[in-house]
Write a protein that holds these residues in place. Structure first.
Motif, PDB file in Angstrom:
ATOM      1  N   GLY A 120      55.402  51.253  42.108  1.00  0.00           N
ATOM      2  CA  GLY A 120      56.137  50.014  42.302  1.00  0.00           C
ATOM      3  C   GLY A 120      55.549  48.927  41.424  1.00  0.00           C
ATOM      4  O   GLY A 120      54.987  49.209  40.361  1.00  0.00           O
ATOM      5  N   ALA A 121      55.647  47.691  41.866  1.00  0.00           N
ATOM      6  CA  ALA A 121      55.131  46.562  41.077  1.00  0.00           C
ATOM      7  C   ALA A 121      53.617  46.678  40.910  1.00  0.00           C
ATOM      8  O   ALA A 121      52.897  47.031  41.841  1.00  0.00           O
ATOM      9  N   PHE A 122      53.140  46.359  39.706  1.00  0.00           N
ATOM     10  CA  PHE A 122      51.721  46.433  39.388  1.00  0.00           C
ATOM     11  C   PHE A 122      50.992  45.164  39.841  1.00  0.00           C
ATOM     12  O   PHE A 122      51.478  44.048  39.628  1.00  0.00           O
ATOM     13  N   ALA A 123      49.797  45.320  40.396  1.00  0.00           N
ATOM     14  CA  ALA A 123      48.944  44.167  40.678  1.00  0.00           C
ATOM     15  C   ALA A 123      48.645  43.402  39.394  1.00  0.00           C
ATOM     16  O   ALA A 123      48.547  42.164  39.393  1.00  0.00           O
ATOM     17  N   SER A 124      48.540  44.111  38.288  1.00  0.00           N
ATOM     18  CA  SER A 124      48.199  43.486  37.008  1.00  0.00           C
ATOM     19  C   SER A 124      49.290  42.579  36.480  1.00  0.00           C
ATOM     20  O   SER A 124      49.053  41.820  35.528  1.00  0.00           O
ATOM     21  N   ASN A 125      50.483  42.616  37.072  1.00  0.00           N
ATOM     22  CA  ASN A 125      51.508  41.645  36.678  1.00  0.00           C
ATOM     23  C   ASN A 125      51.028  40.217  36.936  1.00  0.00           C
ATOM     24  O   ASN A 125      51.527  39.271  36.320  1.00  0.00           O
ATOM     25  N   ALA A 126      50.066  40.055  37.832  1.00  0.00           N
ATOM     26  CA  ALA A 126      49.513  38.731  38.116  1.00  0.00           C
ATOM     27  C   ALA A 126      48.783  38.129  36.921  1.00  0.00           C
ATOM     28  O   ALA A 126      48.547  36.915  36.889  1.00  0.00           O
ATOM     29  N   LEU A 127      48.461  38.932  35.925  1.00  0.00           N
ATOM     30  CA  LEU A 127      47.816  38.384  34.727  1.00  0.00           C
ATOM     31  C   LEU A 127      48.728  37.409  33.986  1.00  0.00           C
ATOM     32  O   LEU A 127      48.249  36.609  33.185  1.00  0.00           O
ATOM     33  N   GLN A 128      50.038  37.448  34.263  1.00  0.00           N
ATOM     34  CA  GLN A 128      50.943  36.478  33.650  1.00  0.00           C
ATOM     35  C   GLN A 128      50.623  35.058  34.116  1.00  0.00           C
ATOM     36  O   GLN A 128      51.033  34.087  33.483  1.00  0.00           O
ATOM     37  N   TRP A 129      49.906  34.932  35.227  1.00  0.00           N
ATOM     38  CA  TRP A 129      49.522  33.629  35.751  1.00  0.00           C
ATOM     39  C   TRP A 129      48.150  33.176  35.260  1.00  0.00           C
ATOM     40  O   TRP A 129      47.685  32.093  35.632  1.00  0.00           O
ATOM     41  N   ALA A 130      47.475  33.982  34.464  1.00  0.00           N
ATOM     42  CA  ALA A 130      46.085  33.688  34.113  1.00  0.00           C
ATOM     43  C   ALA A 130      45.937  32.328  33.434  1.00  0.00           C
ATOM     44  O   ALA A 130      45.033  31.546  33.765  1.00  0.00           O
ATOM     45  N   GLU A 131      46.830  32.023  32.492  1.00  0.00           N
ATOM     46  CA  GLU A 131      46.693  30.757  31.763  1.00  0.00           C
ATOM     47  C   GLU A 131      46.856  29.563  32.686  1.00  0.00           C
ATOM     48  O   GLU A 131      46.079  28.598  32.629  1.00  0.00           O
ATOM     49  N   SER A 132      47.855  29.605  33.570  1.00  0.00           N
ATOM     50  CA  SER A 132      48.084  28.462  34.456  1.00  0.00           C
ATOM     51  C   SER A 132      46.968  28.333  35.496  1.00  0.00           C
ATOM     52  O   SER A 132      46.625  27.220  35.913  1.00  0.00           O
ATOM     53  N   VAL A 133      46.404  29.458  35.900  1.00  0.00           N
ATOM     54  CA  VAL A 133      45.276  29.379  36.832  1.00  0.00           C
ATOM     55  C   VAL A 133      44.056  28.798  36.129  1.00  0.00           C
ATOM     56  O   VAL A 133      43.345  27.940  36.687  1.00  0.00           O
TER      57      VAL A 133
ATOM     58  N   ALA B  71      42.014  41.485  42.224  1.00  0.00           N
ATOM     59  CA  ALA B  71      41.764  40.100  41.813  1.00  0.00           C
ATOM     60  C   ALA B  71      40.277  39.858  41.600  1.00  0.00           C
ATOM     61  O   ALA B  71      39.875  39.175  40.643  1.00  0.00           O
ATOM     62  N   SER B  72      39.447  40.408  42.447  1.00  0.00           N
ATOM     63  CA  SER B  72      38.009  40.250  42.283  1.00  0.00           C
ATOM     64  C   SER B  72      37.520  40.907  41.007  1.00  0.00           C
ATOM     65  O   SER B  72      36.687  40.366  40.280  1.00  0.00           O
ATOM     66  N   ARG B  73      38.059  42.085  40.700  1.00  0.00           N
ATOM     67  CA  ARG B  73      37.642  42.815  39.501  1.00  0.00           C
ATOM     68  C   ARG B  73      38.057  42.076  38.226  1.00  0.00           C
ATOM     69  O   ARG B  73      37.364  42.155  37.207  1.00  0.00           O
ATOM     70  N   PHE B  74      39.192  41.361  38.268  1.00  0.00           N
ATOM     71  CA  PHE B  74      39.700  40.665  37.093  1.00  0.00           C
ATOM     72  C   PHE B  74      39.527  39.148  37.195  1.00  0.00           C
ATOM     73  O   PHE B  74      40.202  38.403  36.483  1.00  0.00           O
ATOM     74  N   ALA B  75      38.611  38.714  38.037  1.00  0.00           N
ATOM     75  CA  ALA B  75      38.412  37.272  38.229  1.00  0.00           C
ATOM     76  C   ALA B  75      38.117  36.557  36.916  1.00  0.00           C
ATOM     77  O   ALA B  75      38.538  35.410  36.713  1.00  0.00           O
ATOM     78  N   GLY B  76      37.436  37.217  36.014  1.00  0.00           N
ATOM     79  CA  GLY B  76      37.090  36.589  34.737  1.00  0.00           C
ATOM     80  C   GLY B  76      38.300  36.154  33.937  1.00  0.00           C
ATOM     81  O   GLY B  76      38.232  35.183  33.169  1.00  0.00           O
ATOM     82  N   ALA B  77      39.427  36.844  34.098  1.00  0.00           N
ATOM     83  CA  ALA B  77      40.635  36.476  33.360  1.00  0.00           C
ATOM     84  C   ALA B  77      41.219  35.159  33.842  1.00  0.00           C
ATOM     85  O   ALA B  77      41.983  34.513  33.118  1.00  0.00           O
ATOM     86  N   PHE B  78      40.861  34.750  35.060  1.00  0.00           N
ATOM     87  CA  PHE B  78      41.443  33.561  35.662  1.00  0.00           C
ATOM     88  C   PHE B  78      40.488  32.359  35.658  1.00  0.00           C
ATOM     89  O   PHE B  78      40.858  31.281  36.099  1.00  0.00           O
ATOM     90  N   LYS B  79      39.273  32.556  35.186  1.00  0.00           N
ATOM     91  CA  LYS B  79      38.281  31.471  35.241  1.00  0.00           C
ATOM     92  C   LYS B  79      38.345  30.585  34.001  1.00  0.00           C
ATOM     93  O   LYS B  79      38.834  30.989  32.951  1.00  0.00           O
TER      94      LYS B  79
END
Length: 264
Positions: A118-131, A256-264
């Protein structure tokens, strides 16, 4: 040898790593690949150009176009490939996407396993810049929940299907452990980065305008329908990851914890 086509994607990258760590002989194929884990052979190419010489099993990632694979699979069979694991979509069994790719796989004469996430958790990376810039997530359908799946779990199922017997002729629907809304995903990202992340609602028309910049219109329409009006089947948690891996799927908060660096 095991070949991974689409080796730099969200699923292909961890799959190559898992297979290499398991001691398998691996060839990683992607159009823009330049490096891979130690011992992995790197080839630049795609499904249309790759040679299957010397390959016993192959993981194939198909584009969102859902095209027939008869020619590719015929080349694979002629080269001696015995087994293919193909990344498809839950949208095929739910009728959201055409079944032509899966039909090619089923009639190929090869041992096959179909993965239908189904939908990928990694689709949330589209929000990385705004976060990163404003600590906010802008998305439609903030309170509609889907059981998004961690690509690491998809890769783990693929690795088992490629290496072990007993998965031929199987189709696995792959989901996360529980439905989660975009609003709650934003909260989980906030917890991962250690600061609150605000959820900003977006209308369907606003989302369509943004998505139309990088998706074909028909894909935009289907995606918005899934996100906004999922069927009970699309919201259901599948038992397949637990059945194959012997453990529950990873929750979104862990991704989200594993990819936290993408959002910091």
């Amino acid at each position: 040898m095991i070949m991974v086509v689409g080796a730099t994607g969200n699923v292909g990258t961890p799959l190559v790593r898992m297979l290499a760590e398991a001691g398998e002989e691996v060839t990683a194929v992607s159009r823009r690949i330049t490096s891979a884990p130690p011992g992995v052979v790197v080839r630049q190419g795609d499904l249309g150009s790759v040679s299957f010489s010397g390959v016993a099993s192959a993981f194939l990632m198909v584009s969102g176009a859902f095209v027939p694979l008869d020619d590719v699979l015929a080349r694979a069979a002629a080269a001696g490939v015995r087994k293919v694991v193909v990344l498809s979509s839950q949208g095929v069994p739910t009728g959201r996407h055409p079944a032509v790719t899966e039909e090619s796989v089923r009639r190929s004469g090869l041992e096959w396993t179909l993965l239908q996430p189904g939908a990928f958790a990694s689709n949330a990376l589209q929000w990385a810049e705004s976060v990163r810039s404003s600590r906010e997530v802008v998305a439609p359908f903030g309170d509609v929940a889907l059981p998004v799946v961690d690509p690491e779990d998809i890769a783990a199922v693929a690795a088992v299907a490629l290496r072990a017997e007993g998965h031929a002729g199987k189709s696995y629907v792959l989901t996360g452990p529980a439905p989660i809304t975009p609003r709650d995903q934003a909260a989980a990202i906030g917890a991962a980065v250690g600061e609150p992340v605000r959820f900003v609602p977006q209308t369907r028309d606003e989302a369509r305008a943004v998505m139309s910049g990088f998706m074909p219109p028909e894909v935009v329409a289907v995606t918005l329908d899934v996100l906004g009006s999922p069927t009970p089947e699309e919201q259901r948690v599948s038992p397949d990851i637990a059945a194959v891996l012997g453990r529950p799927p990873r929750p979104f908060a862990e991704w989200a914890s594993r990819f936290a660096g993408a959002f910091k």
